[in-house]
Scaffold this active site. Structure first.
Site, mmCIF file in Angstrom:
data_model
loop_
_atom_site.group_PDB
_atom_site.id
_atom_site.type_symbol
_atom_site.label_atom_id
_atom_site.label_comp_id
_atom_site.label_asym_id
_atom_site.label_seq_id
_atom_site.Cartn_x
_atom_site.Cartn_y
_atom_site.Cartn_z
ATOM 1 N N ASN A 9 -39.212 -22.502 17.471
ATOM 2 C CA ASN A 9 -39.899 -23.373 18.429
ATOM 3 C C ASN A 9 -41.174 -22.646 18.838
ATOM 4 O O ASN A 9 -41.133 -21.693 19.610
ATOM 5 C CB ASN A 9 -39.001 -23.610 19.653
ATOM 6 C CG ASN A 9 -39.743 -24.332 20.775
ATOM 7 O OD1 ASN A 9 -40.809 -24.902 20.547
ATOM 8 N ND2 ASN A 9 -39.178 -24.303 21.979
ATOM 9 N N LYS A 11 -43.478 -23.616 20.671
ATOM 10 C CA LYS A 11 -43.974 -24.008 21.999
ATOM 11 C C LYS A 11 -45.477 -24.332 21.902
ATOM 12 O O LYS A 11 -45.919 -24.789 20.846
ATOM 13 C CB LYS A 11 -43.698 -22.921 23.036
ATOM 14 C CG LYS A 11 -42.250 -22.455 23.008
ATOM 15 C CD LYS A 11 -41.879 -21.680 24.219
ATOM 16 C CE LYS A 11 -40.499 -21.077 24.038
ATOM 17 N NZ LYS A 11 -39.817 -20.833 25.294
ATOM 18 N N HIS A 94 -35.277 -30.001 25.411
ATOM 19 C CA HIS A 94 -35.500 -28.574 25.660
ATOM 20 C C HIS A 94 -35.596 -28.353 27.174
ATOM 21 O O HIS A 94 -36.141 -29.198 27.901
ATOM 22 C CB HIS A 94 -36.791 -28.116 24.967
ATOM 23 C CG HIS A 94 -36.950 -26.621 24.972
ATOM 24 N ND1 HIS A 94 -37.415 -25.946 26.084
ATOM 25 C CD2 HIS A 94 -36.681 -25.685 24.041
ATOM 26 C CE1 HIS A 94 -37.432 -24.646 25.820
ATOM 27 N NE2 HIS A 94 -36.989 -24.453 24.586
ATOM 28 N N GLU A 96 -37.472 -26.672 28.972
ATOM 29 C CA GLU A 96 -38.820 -26.742 29.552
ATOM 30 C C GLU A 96 -39.231 -28.205 29.767
ATOM 31 O O GLU A 96 -39.931 -28.520 30.739
ATOM 32 C CB GLU A 96 -39.811 -25.983 28.657
ATOM 33 C CG GLU A 96 -39.598 -24.483 28.768
ATOM 34 C CD GLU A 96 -40.046 -23.661 27.568
ATOM 35 O OE1 GLU A 96 -40.807 -24.163 26.715
ATOM 36 O OE2 GLU A 96 -39.611 -22.489 27.483
ATOM 37 N N GLU A 166 -28.727 -23.483 24.852
ATOM 38 C CA GLU A 166 -29.768 -22.566 25.317
ATOM 39 C C GLU A 166 -29.610 -22.347 26.814
ATOM 40 O O GLU A 166 -30.114 -23.163 27.616
ATOM 41 C CB GLU A 166 -31.150 -23.167 25.048
ATOM 42 C CG GLU A 166 -31.465 -23.374 23.589
ATOM 43 C CD GLU A 166 -32.965 -23.300 23.348
ATOM 44 O OE1 GLU A 166 -33.383 -22.428 22.592
ATOM 45 O OE2 GLU A 166 -33.723 -24.072 23.961
ATOM 46 N N GLY A 172 -36.912 -16.958 26.970
ATOM 47 C CA GLY A 172 -38.165 -16.261 27.240
ATOM 48 C C GLY A 172 -38.057 -15.156 28.278
ATOM 49 O O GLY A 172 -39.065 -14.674 28.782
ATOM 50 N N SER A 211 -33.829 -15.771 23.839
ATOM 51 C CA SER A 211 -34.181 -14.375 23.569
ATOM 52 C C SER A 211 -33.462 -13.789 22.347
ATOM 53 O O SER A 211 -33.065 -12.631 22.348
ATOM 54 C CB SER A 211 -33.936 -13.518 24.821
ATOM 55 O OG SER A 211 -34.771 -13.959 25.887
HETATM 56 C C1 PEP Z 1 -36.819 -21.513 23.088
HETATM 57 O O1 PEP Z 1 -37.983 -21.730 23.341
HETATM 58 O O2 PEP Z 1 -36.077 -22.464 22.779
HETATM 59 C C2 PEP Z 1 -36.308 -20.142 23.162
HETATM 60 C C3 PEP Z 1 -35.050 -19.923 22.908
HETATM 61 O O3 PEP Z 1 -37.227 -19.186 23.482
HETATM 62 P P1 PEP Z 1 -37.027 -17.581 23.361
HETATM 63 O O4 PEP Z 1 -36.426 -17.316 22.011
HETATM 64 O O5 PEP Z 1 -38.398 -17.027 23.496
HETATM 65 O O6 PEP Z 1 -36.102 -17.188 24.467
#
Ligand code: PEP
Length: 247
Positions: A9, A11, A94, A96, A166, A172, A211
């Site tokens: 992803n 972003k 997601h 976000e 997630e 992040g 992460s």
């Molecule tokens: C994500 O954006 O779905 C995500 C898991 O980000 P990160 O791997 O940076 O935590």
């Protein structure tokens, strides 16, 4: 045995030159990777992803869609438009999108239906916040998010979907769920689905996101109900993303 999938992803990062270097590295390495892989890129770069990845083993997709097929929805992009650019996947729900753009379970469910209608494979993201985990409501939250999509589209449509767990507190932040914490939620989600259709539950890919890095991917992906990862930050660094795909 479910195939492993690692989806990046990006972003709202990237530019034409940096993307090209990344896409070329991933495409060139793809044939030798241990898992399937995909990249979910910002809308303006879908054509670039398509031109770079067509004919390779790497799939591509978007990070969001409108719940509508077309209409007077300024600034929105439909699932059908993504399909025209050869997308296989699209992220829906997601965290976000839920937190920053106010997407409710009902909106996410409508987007899930819209993706399926256009022939895309939705990657439905579910996950609890830190406050929800500390309040002991993780199970309730993720099941509620999953059920909203199932109630809108029917259990059988999960055979054309991917689920991603997630935990919001791990995205992040550099804090990863332990393999056991992630496995527990993945098993719970699979059991919920098995209660309605065991074949669908057994076939469903459930990705972990939050992460994931080259150093922790292997122990996460070794868990029985973790079928790969949804990768944010590390998907922007070719060596890291490829190492995760091989974990
Ligand atoms: C994500 O954006 O779905 C995500 C898991 O980000 P990160 O791997 O940076 O935590």
């Amino acid at each position: 045995m479910r195939t492993k999938l690692v989806a990046g992803n990006w972003k709202m990062y990237g530019n034409l030159a940096a993307n090209q270097a990344l896409l070329t590295r991933i495409r060139d390495a793809a044939a030798d990777l241990k898992s399937r892989c995909a990249v979910c890129v910002p809308f303006p770069y879908l054509g670039q992803a398509q031109a770079s990845l067509a004919g390779s083993q790497v799939a591509w997709g978007g990070q969001n869609i409108s719940e509508h097929a077309q209409g007077a929805y300024t600034g929105e992009v439909s699932a059908e438009m993504l399909a025209e650019f050869g997308c296989r996947y699209v992220l829906v729900g997601h965290s976000e999108r839920r937190a920053l753009y106010g997407e409710s379970d009902a909106t996410v469910a409508a987007k899930f239906v819209a993706a399926l209608r256009a022939g895309l494979t939705p990657i439905l993201c579910v996950g609890e916040t830190l406050a929800e985990r500390e309040a002991g409501t993780t199970s309730e939250v993720v099941i509620r998010q999953l059920d909203a999509a199932i109630n809108a589209s029917g259990i059988s449509t999960l055979s054309r979907s991917v689920l991603a767990y997630e935990p919001v507190w791990a995205i992040g932040t550099g804090k990863t769920a332990t393999p056991q914490q992630a496995q527990d939620v993945h098993a719970l989600l699979r059991a919920r689905i098995a209660g309605s259709d065991s074949a669908v539950a057994q076939g469903l890919q459930i990705l972990y996101g939050g992460s994931v890095k080259p150093g922790n991917a292997q122990e996460l992906f070794a868990m029985v109900d973790i079928d790969g990862g949804l990768i944010g930050g590390a998907s922007l660094v070719a060596d890291d993303f490829l190492a995760i795909c091989n974990a």
